[in-house]
Scaffold this active site. Structure first.
Site, PDB file in Angstrom:
ATOM      1  N   VAL A 232       0.820  -1.233   0.000  1.00  0.00           N
ATOM      2  CA  VAL A 232       0.000   0.000   0.000  1.00  0.00           C
ATOM      3  C   VAL A 232       0.844   1.270   0.000  1.00  0.00           C
ATOM      4  O   VAL A 232       0.332   2.347  -0.291  1.00  0.00           O
ATOM      5  CB  VAL A 232      -1.005   0.043   1.181  1.00  0.00           C
ATOM      6  CG1 VAL A 232      -2.012  -1.079   1.087  1.00  0.00           C
ATOM      7  CG2 VAL A 232      -0.300   0.077   2.531  1.00  0.00           C
TER       8      VAL A 232
ATOM      9  N   ILE B 287      -7.891  -4.833  19.927  1.00  0.00           N
ATOM     10  CA  ILE B 287      -8.459  -6.000  19.246  1.00  0.00           C
ATOM     11  C   ILE B 287      -7.376  -7.080  19.227  1.00  0.00           C
ATOM     12  O   ILE B 287      -6.209  -6.780  18.932  1.00  0.00           O
ATOM     13  CB  ILE B 287      -8.868  -5.654  17.792  1.00  0.00           C
ATOM     14  CG1 ILE B 287      -9.784  -4.419  17.745  1.00  0.00           C
ATOM     15  CG2 ILE B 287      -9.515  -6.859  17.112  1.00  0.00           C
ATOM     16  CD1 ILE B 287     -11.139  -4.556  18.400  1.00  0.00           C
TER      17      ILE B 287
ATOM     18  N   ASN C 297      -7.322  -1.161   5.277  1.00  0.00           N
ATOM     19  CA  ASN C 297      -7.087  -1.771   6.589  1.00  0.00           C
ATOM     20  C   ASN C 297      -5.603  -1.900   6.943  1.00  0.00           C
ATOM     21  O   ASN C 297      -5.257  -1.858   8.114  1.00  0.00           O
ATOM     22  CB  ASN C 297      -7.746  -3.165   6.600  1.00  0.00           C
ATOM     23  CG  ASN C 297      -7.228  -4.009   7.733  1.00  0.00           C
ATOM     24  OD1 ASN C 297      -7.644  -3.839   8.883  1.00  0.00           O
ATOM     25  ND2 ASN C 297      -6.301  -4.923   7.446  1.00  0.00           N
TER      26      ASN C 297
ATOM     27  N   SER D  79      -8.201   4.116  14.362  1.00  0.00           N
ATOM     28  CA  SER D  79      -7.854   3.565  15.679  1.00  0.00           C
ATOM     29  C   SER D  79      -8.380   4.548  16.713  1.00  0.00           C
ATOM     30  O   SER D  79      -8.586   5.725  16.397  1.00  0.00           O
ATOM     31  CB  SER D  79      -6.332   3.462  15.802  1.00  0.00           C
ATOM     32  OG  SER D  79      -5.952   3.261  17.149  1.00  0.00           O
TER      33      SER D  79
ATOM     34  N   LYS E  55      -2.812   8.277  12.447  1.00  0.00           N
ATOM     35  CA  LYS E  55      -4.222   7.872  12.556  1.00  0.00           C
ATOM     36  C   LYS E  55      -5.153   9.088  12.665  1.00  0.00           C
ATOM     37  O   LYS E  55      -6.278   9.058  12.159  1.00  0.00           O
ATOM     38  CB  LYS E  55      -4.411   6.920  13.747  1.00  0.00           C
ATOM     39  CG  LYS E  55      -3.776   5.534  13.536  1.00  0.00           C
ATOM     40  CD  LYS E  55      -4.447   4.744  12.405  1.00  0.00           C
ATOM     41  CE  LYS E  55      -3.938   3.304  12.318  1.00  0.00           C
ATOM     42  NZ  LYS E  55      -4.566   2.532  11.227  1.00  0.00           N
TER      43      LYS E  55
ATOM     44  N   TYR F 173       2.426   6.949  15.606  1.00  0.00           N
ATOM     45  CA  TYR F 173       1.224   6.239  15.157  1.00  0.00           C
ATOM     46  C   TYR F 173      -0.053   7.086  15.296  1.00  0.00           C
ATOM     47  O   TYR F 173      -0.829   7.194  14.334  1.00  0.00           O
ATOM     48  CB  TYR F 173       1.134   4.919  15.935  1.00  0.00           C
ATOM     49  CG  TYR F 173      -0.046   4.028  15.667  1.00  0.00           C
ATOM     50  CD1 TYR F 173      -0.094   3.212  14.533  1.00  0.00           C
ATOM     51  CD2 TYR F 173      -1.110   3.950  16.563  1.00  0.00           C
ATOM     52  CE1 TYR F 173      -1.165   2.346  14.312  1.00  0.00           C
ATOM     53  CE2 TYR F 173      -2.175   3.092  16.350  1.00  0.00           C
ATOM     54  CZ  TYR F 173      -2.208   2.294  15.225  1.00  0.00           C
ATOM     55  OH  TYR F 173      -3.268   1.446  15.005  1.00  0.00           O
TER      56      TYR F 173
HETATM   57  P1  NDP Z   1      -1.994  -7.191  11.671  1.00  0.00           P
HETATM   58  O1  NDP Z   1      -0.551  -6.809  11.801  1.00  0.00           O
HETATM   59  O2  NDP Z   1      -2.471  -8.442  12.312  1.00  0.00           O
HETATM   60  O3  NDP Z   1      -2.401  -7.225  10.136  1.00  0.00           O
HETATM   61  C1  NDP Z   1      -2.044  -6.182   9.287  1.00  0.00           C
HETATM   62  C2  NDP Z   1      -1.911  -6.716   7.888  1.00  0.00           C
HETATM   63  O4  NDP Z   1      -1.512  -5.633   7.053  1.00  0.00           O
HETATM   64  C3  NDP Z   1      -0.831  -7.790   7.775  1.00  0.00           C
HETATM   65  O5  NDP Z   1      -1.307  -8.863   7.026  1.00  0.00           O
HETATM   66  C4  NDP Z   1       0.304  -7.067   7.074  1.00  0.00           C
HETATM   67  O6  NDP Z   1       1.080  -7.898   6.215  1.00  0.00           O
HETATM   68  C5  NDP Z   1      -0.458  -6.076   6.223  1.00  0.00           C
HETATM   69  N1  NDP Z   1       0.414  -5.003   5.795  1.00  0.00           N
HETATM   70  C6  NDP Z   1       1.366  -4.351   6.508  1.00  0.00           C
HETATM   71  N2  NDP Z   1       2.000  -3.466   5.739  1.00  0.00           N
HETATM   72  C7  NDP Z   1       1.440  -3.538   4.506  1.00  0.00           C
HETATM   73  C8  NDP Z   1       1.677  -2.900   3.278  1.00  0.00           C
HETATM   74  N3  NDP Z   1       2.640  -1.990   3.148  1.00  0.00           N
HETATM   75  N4  NDP Z   1       0.903  -3.224   2.214  1.00  0.00           N
HETATM   76  C9  NDP Z   1      -0.067  -4.161   2.312  1.00  0.00           C
HETATM   77  N5  NDP Z   1      -0.326  -4.824   3.443  1.00  0.00           N
HETATM   78  C10 NDP Z   1       0.435  -4.521   4.531  1.00  0.00           C
HETATM   79  O7  NDP Z   1      -2.812  -5.919  12.184  1.00  0.00           O
HETATM   80  P2  NDP Z   1      -4.315  -5.748  12.703  1.00  0.00           P
HETATM   81  O8  NDP Z   1      -5.221  -6.682  12.007  1.00  0.00           O
HETATM   82  O9  NDP Z   1      -4.282  -5.734  14.177  1.00  0.00           O
HETATM   83  O10 NDP Z   1      -4.581  -4.242  12.250  1.00  0.00           O
HETATM   84  C11 NDP Z   1      -5.297  -3.898  11.086  1.00  0.00           C
HETATM   85  C12 NDP Z   1      -5.608  -2.421  11.121  1.00  0.00           C
HETATM   86  O11 NDP Z   1      -6.324  -2.111  12.316  1.00  0.00           O
HETATM   87  C13 NDP Z   1      -4.360  -1.521  11.125  1.00  0.00           C
HETATM   88  O12 NDP Z   1      -4.616  -0.375  10.344  1.00  0.00           O
HETATM   89  C14 NDP Z   1      -4.218  -1.139  12.589  1.00  0.00           C
HETATM   90  O13 NDP Z   1      -3.548   0.091  12.758  1.00  0.00           O
HETATM   91  C15 NDP Z   1      -5.679  -1.051  12.994  1.00  0.00           C
HETATM   92  N6  NDP Z   1      -5.923  -1.180  14.426  1.00  0.00           N
HETATM   93  C16 NDP Z   1      -5.641  -2.356  15.089  1.00  0.00           C
HETATM   94  C17 NDP Z   1      -5.897  -2.453  16.436  1.00  0.00           C
HETATM   95  C18 NDP Z   1      -5.621  -3.695  17.240  1.00  0.00           C
HETATM   96  O14 NDP Z   1      -5.757  -3.644  18.471  1.00  0.00           O
HETATM   97  N7  NDP Z   1      -5.265  -4.803  16.635  1.00  0.00           N
HETATM   98  C19 NDP Z   1      -6.458  -1.324  17.192  1.00  0.00           C
HETATM   99  C20 NDP Z   1      -6.727  -0.157  16.386  1.00  0.00           C
HETATM  100  C21 NDP Z   1      -6.463  -0.100  15.064  1.00  0.00           C
HETATM  101  P3  NDP Z   1       2.454  -8.520   6.715  1.00  0.00           P
HETATM  102  O15 NDP Z   1       2.069  -9.583   7.680  1.00  0.00           O
HETATM  103  O16 NDP Z   1       3.082  -9.049   5.472  1.00  0.00           O
HETATM  104  O17 NDP Z   1       3.228  -7.405   7.349  1.00  0.00           O
END
Ligand code: NDP
Length: 258
Positions: free
Chosen positions: A65, A189, A91, A143, A160, A156
């Site tokens: 992204v 989460i 996301n 977030s 956000k 961060y």
């Molecule tokens: P995870 O790290 O579990 O998943 C994030 C995914 O995004 C991974 O599969 C990762 O791939 C992918 N990713 C990272 N960088 C890129 C990139 N440059 N291009 C494409 N894909 C990419 O995170 P979450 O599911 O926890 O978080 C998802 C969203 O929710 C994020 O925006 C996060 O900031 C937000 N969020 C999460 C919270 C939480 O408590 N979990 C709370 C608040 C917000 P790879 O594994 O290859 O790096």
């Protein structure tokens, strides 16, 4: 009638965590789903599981992204496979938690590259088509850091906050063309991201307990609970919801202090 029947949806970072939960939920609601993910192997595995469990049309596309051409490529692949993109979920995101004055320039840049530029790159890739067709829904995963600050988590929350600004600006810009842009602000989460953060602390078990103790509901959220809100915002059940943000945090951000 399924709530996203025949909608073509693209979700970034959908290989795991919240993105994968959204992809599953969209597929169950009848959408064709494109997983735009950095780690193509994870994306393919998740796509296979979604197909097997829901029978939905699913495609995994390697996407970074931070690169606008890469996101544009994912949108083209989606269009070729399923038709015009009706719903985009931005996301993909990373945690970059630093002390402001000791943070490296690289930390600043990689945070903004994924957490803010990445969202803009997604919007820019789908908006021309949505504007032309006079329909579309974009959901940005922000977030609670988008409006609350925890010391030591810089930059961060800055990125956000920017996601909310982008959501509101684009939501207003394209409202006359019936393109809605909204955000979701998850609290804690349980995903790999959360486990990584706990594991970085001196005592991971104690860090997890401290997190749970801070929650009004005495638990943290599940990715599926964010996904339910994404289905709602993406669907035709939210036709007059635009340029706003729904918080999914069990009430945590309403607490003044503990
Ligand atoms: P995870 O790290 O579990 O998943 C994030 C995914 O995004 C991974 O599969 C990762 O791939 C992918 N990713 C990272 N960088 C890129 C990139 N440059 N291009 C494409 N894909 C990419 O995170 P979450 O599911 O926890 O978080 C998802 C969203 O929710 C994020 O925006 C996060 O900031 C937000 N969020 C999460 C919270 C939480 O408590 N979990 C709370 C608040 C917000 P790879 O594994 O290859 O790096």
């Amino acid at each position: 009638m399924k709530r996203l029947a025949d909608k073509v949806t693209l979700i970034t970072g959908a290989g795991r965590g919240i993105g994968a939960a959204i992809a599953f939920a969209f597929a169950r609601e009848g959408a064709a789903v494109v997983l735009a993910e950095l780690d193509i192997e994870t994306a393919r595995q998740t796509a296979e599981q979604i197909k097997a469990q829901t029978g939905a049309r699913v495609l995994a596309v390697q996407t970074d992204v931070t690169q606008s051409a890469s996101v544009q490529h994912a949108v083209s692949e989606a269009e070729q496979a399923f038709g015009a993109v009706d719903v985009l979920v931005n996301n993909a995101g990373i945690n970059v938690f630093c002390d402001p004055l000791t943070m490296s320039d690289d930390d600043w840049r990689r945070c903004f590259a994924v957490d803010l530029d990445g969202v803009w790159n997604g919007c820019r890739a789908v908006l021309p088509g949505m504007v032309e067709r006079g329909a579309g829904s974009i959901v940005n995963i922000a977030s609670t850091h988008a409006f609350k600050i925890i010391p030591g988590c810089f930059p961060y929350p800055v990125a956000k906050h920017g996601v909310i600004g982008l959501t509101r600006a684009l939501g207003i810009e394209y409202a006359p063309r019936n393109v809605r842009v909204n955000a979701i602000a998850p609290g804690y989460i349980e995903t790999q991201l959360t486990h990584d953060w706990w594991n970085e602390q001196a005592d991971p078990a104690a860090a997890k307990q401290a997190t749970l103790a801070l929650q009004p509901m005495k638990r943290i959220g599940r990715p599926e609970e964010v996904a339910m809100t994404a289905v709602f915002l993406a669907s035709d059940e939210a036709p007059f919801i635009n340029a706003t943000c729904i918080t999914v945090d069990g009430g945590r951000s309403a607490v003044y202090h503990d």
